[in-house]
Scaffold this motif. Structure first.
Motif, mmCIF file in Angstrom:
data_model
loop_
_atom_site.group_PDB
_atom_site.id
_atom_site.type_symbol
_atom_site.label_atom_id
_atom_site.label_comp_id
_atom_site.label_asym_id
_atom_site.label_seq_id
_atom_site.Cartn_x
_atom_site.Cartn_y
_atom_site.Cartn_z
ATOM 1 N N ILE A 74 0.864 -1.180 0.000
ATOM 2 C CA ILE A 74 0.000 0.000 0.000
ATOM 3 C C ILE A 74 0.900 1.228 0.000
ATOM 4 N N ILE A 75 0.571 2.179 -0.877
ATOM 5 C CA ILE A 75 1.304 3.439 -0.919
ATOM 6 C C ILE A 75 0.296 4.571 -0.818
ATOM 7 N N THR A 76 0.298 5.292 0.287
ATOM 8 C CA THR A 76 -0.582 6.451 0.378
ATOM 9 C C THR A 76 0.044 7.578 -0.452
ATOM 10 N N GLY A 77 -0.819 8.333 -1.116
ATOM 11 C CA GLY A 77 -0.290 9.352 -2.018
ATOM 12 C C GLY A 77 0.474 8.740 -3.166
ATOM 13 N N GLY A 78 0.041 7.556 -3.598
ATOM 14 C CA GLY A 78 0.767 6.828 -4.641
ATOM 15 C C GLY A 78 0.390 7.224 -6.050
ATOM 16 N N THR A 79 -0.287 8.350 -6.209
ATOM 17 C CA THR A 79 -0.765 8.745 -7.532
ATOM 18 C C THR A 79 0.083 9.813 -8.193
ATOM 19 N N THR A 80 0.907 10.495 -7.425
ATOM 20 C CA THR A 80 1.758 11.556 -7.988
ATOM 21 C C THR A 80 3.111 11.568 -7.281
ATOM 22 N N PRO A 93 -10.134 10.277 -7.289
ATOM 23 C CA PRO A 93 -10.300 9.150 -8.222
ATOM 24 C C PRO A 93 -9.689 9.405 -9.602
ATOM 25 N N ASP A 94 -9.775 10.640 -10.094
ATOM 26 C CA ASP A 94 -9.190 10.940 -11.406
ATOM 27 C C ASP A 94 -7.677 10.727 -11.394
ATOM 28 N N GLU A 95 -7.034 11.160 -10.300
ATOM 29 C CA GLU A 95 -5.591 10.933 -10.160
ATOM 30 C C GLU A 95 -5.301 9.440 -10.086
ATOM 31 N N GLY A 96 -6.175 8.707 -9.401
ATOM 32 C CA GLY A 96 -5.984 7.268 -9.289
ATOM 33 C C GLY A 96 -6.027 6.583 -10.635
ATOM 34 N N ALA A 97 -7.011 6.948 -11.464
ATOM 35 C CA ALA A 97 -7.131 6.354 -12.794
ATOM 36 C C ALA A 97 -5.922 6.688 -13.654
ATOM 37 N N GLU A 105 -0.736 -5.284 -14.423
ATOM 38 C CA GLU A 105 -2.176 -5.112 -14.228
ATOM 39 C C GLU A 105 -2.562 -5.337 -12.772
ATOM 40 N N LYS A 106 -1.554 -5.435 -11.913
ATOM 41 C CA LYS A 106 -1.798 -5.676 -10.489
ATOM 42 C C LYS A 106 -1.698 -4.378 -9.684
ATOM 43 N N VAL A 107 -2.248 -3.315 -10.243
ATOM 44 C CA VAL A 107 -2.251 -2.018 -9.574
ATOM 45 C C VAL A 107 -3.695 -1.601 -9.351
ATOM 46 N N ILE A 108 -4.024 -1.268 -8.119
ATOM 47 C CA ILE A 108 -5.398 -0.953 -7.731
ATOM 48 C C ILE A 108 -5.440 0.424 -7.085
ATOM 49 N N TYR A 109 -6.462 1.181 -7.430
ATOM 50 C CA TYR A 109 -6.688 2.457 -6.745
ATOM 51 C C TYR A 109 -7.799 2.271 -5.717
ATOM 52 N N LYS A 110 -7.588 2.808 -4.519
ATOM 53 C CA LYS A 110 -8.617 2.835 -3.488
ATOM 54 C C LYS A 110 -8.699 4.245 -2.901
ATOM 55 N N TYR A 111 -9.913 4.651 -2.649
ATOM 56 C CA TYR A 111 -10.148 5.987 -2.101
ATOM 57 C C TYR A 111 -9.687 6.050 -0.643
ATOM 58 N N LEU A 112 -8.921 7.075 -0.323
ATOM 59 C CA LEU A 112 -8.487 7.320 1.053
ATOM 60 C C LEU A 112 -8.293 8.809 1.259
ATOM 61 N N ASP A 113 -9.050 9.371 2.191
ATOM 62 C CA ASP A 113 -8.892 10.774 2.575
ATOM 63 C C ASP A 113 -8.341 10.799 3.988
ATOM 64 N N LEU A 114 -7.063 11.082 4.114
ATOM 65 C CA LEU A 114 -6.411 11.077 5.420
ATOM 66 C C LEU A 114 -6.898 12.202 6.326
ATOM 67 N N ALA A 115 -7.624 13.172 5.749
ATOM 68 C CA ALA A 115 -8.197 14.262 6.542
ATOM 69 C C ALA A 115 -9.527 13.862 7.159
ATOM 70 N N SER A 116 -9.904 12.598 7.026
ATOM 71 C CA SER A 116 -11.147 12.091 7.597
ATOM 72 C C SER A 116 -10.875 10.779 8.316
ATOM 73 N N LEU A 117 -11.088 10.756 9.617
ATOM 74 C CA LEU A 117 -10.885 9.519 10.371
ATOM 75 C C LEU A 117 -11.853 8.439 9.901
ATOM 76 N N GLU A 118 -13.049 8.837 9.512
ATOM 77 C CA GLU A 118 -14.022 7.874 8.994
ATOM 78 C C GLU A 118 -13.509 7.224 7.710
ATOM 79 N N SER A 119 -12.922 8.030 6.826
ATOM 80 C CA SER A 119 -12.369 7.500 5.586
ATOM 81 C C SER A 119 -11.222 6.532 5.869
ATOM 82 N N VAL A 120 -10.362 6.881 6.810
ATOM 83 C CA VAL A 120 -9.253 6.001 7.170
ATOM 84 C C VAL A 120 -9.780 4.670 7.682
ATOM 85 N N ARG A 121 -10.802 4.724 8.518
ATOM 86 C CA ARG A 121 -11.375 3.495 9.069
ATOM 87 C C ARG A 121 -12.024 2.646 7.972
ATOM 88 N N GLN A 122 -12.713 3.303 7.045
ATOM 89 C CA GLN A 122 -13.351 2.571 5.949
ATOM 90 C C GLN A 122 -12.302 1.930 5.042
#
Length: 305
Positions: free
Chosen positions: A14-20, A44-48, A61-78
């Motif tokens: 897992i790489i956070t901020g792995g889009t740029t 998501p656009d950056e992820g794609a 083809e083993k690269v996956i984008y997943k939504y993560l907003d580190l500014a939201s504890l709820e997002s981190v938990r999800q």
């Protein structure tokens, strides 16, 4: 430059901020070595775009984008819950995402925005996926956590009474505090993992050097451009800045230590403030409180799957 030819076939990262920036360069490297790579960011656009870039450069083809907003504890938990439910292993976690001097305000979680994205979010994420890292690690091949710190950790301060305040620090000081906090977190988590027998997880911190990424523009478009031009000859490219993190993942000796600090693909020493065990423990306790982890939840993070 990391010269290791080690393969990562069968491993998951897992790489956070792995889009740029550096994160994308790390993702390309890991994918090229055969790893399954999960890149996480709130756009998501950056992820794609990142998935396409990685595929174009590696054919993976083993690269996956997943939504993560580190500014939201709820997002981190999800995000963490999704990882725990869908992945059967986690070999590498690179806590790379970060913001610069973008703003001094509180998020909906009541946390300073810069501190939450750079430090508190990663603190919570790491603990929530720790059971999977523990399950995956082996004596000769431990799971590895990389905290992306900064040269500015040298001027960071851990003032627990004011750590989370707004309108108290200069924004560059908040950024520096967050980068020192990541190093102290690595030190304290190392101590806690050592007390858990049979755990094969290491966590180390990295100073990538002065890297010419778009983080400069967090100071404003004109100011950011001026800073970038002023430091042009000193800047590393994102590819160069990514090398130490890659080295700490690949290097055998780096997998034998934990809580340590690396720069220019070598183990070195952090600022002396990073070795204060009392402050590291106090920061841990305050972080647990601020990210709203109960004792029961925290204890579950250290259980074996």
């Amino acid at each position: 430059m990391c010269k290791s030819k080690k393969r990562l076939d069968g491993k998951t990262a897992i790489i956070t901020g792995g889009t740029t920036g550096m994160g994308l360069r790390i993702a390309i490297d890991f994918a090229d070595r055969g790893a399954k790579v999960i890149i996480a960011c709130p756009y998501p656009d950056e992820g794609a775009s990142a998935i396409k870039t990685v595929y174009d450069k590696t054919g993976s083809e083993k690269v996956i984008y997943k939504y993560l907003d580190l500014a939201s504890l709820e997002s981190v938990r999800q995000f963490a819950a999704d990882i725990m439910n869908t992945e059967d292993r986690l070999d590498i976690l690179v806590n790379n995402a970060g913001v610069g001097v973008v703003g001094d305000f509180l998020t909906k979680d009541g946390l300073n925005f810069i501190m939450q994205v750079n430090y508190f979010g990663h603190f919570l994420l790491t603990l929530l996926v720790l059971p999977l890292l523990k399950k995956t690690g082996r004596p000769l091949e431990p799971s590895r956590i990389i905290n992306m710190s900064s040269i500015l950790h040298n001027i960071g301060k851990i003032d627990l009474k004011n750590l989370n305040k707004t309108n108290y620090w200069y924004k560059i000081q908040i950024y520096s505090n967050s980068k020192l906090a990541l190093v102290l977190f690595a030190r304290e988590l190392t101590c806690r993992l050592r007390s858990s027998r049979g755990t094969h997880v290491v966590i180390n911190s990295v100073d990538p050097g002065l890297v010419g990424t778009n983080i400069y523009y967090s100071a404003g478009s004109i100011t950011g451009l001026i800073i970038k031009l002023l430091f042009y000859n000193l800047n590393k490219t994102p590819l160069e800045g990514a090398q130490t993190a890659i080295h700490v993942v690949m290097d055998k000796k780096a997998g034998e230590v934990s809580g340590e600090f690396f720069k220019n693909c070598k183990r070195t020493t952090a600022h002396w403030n990073a070795y204060n065990e009392k402050v590291a423990k106090q920061l841990w306790d305050e972080s647990v409180r601020l990210v709203k982890m109960s004792d029961q939840e925290l204890n579950r993070c250290f259980l074996d799957l």
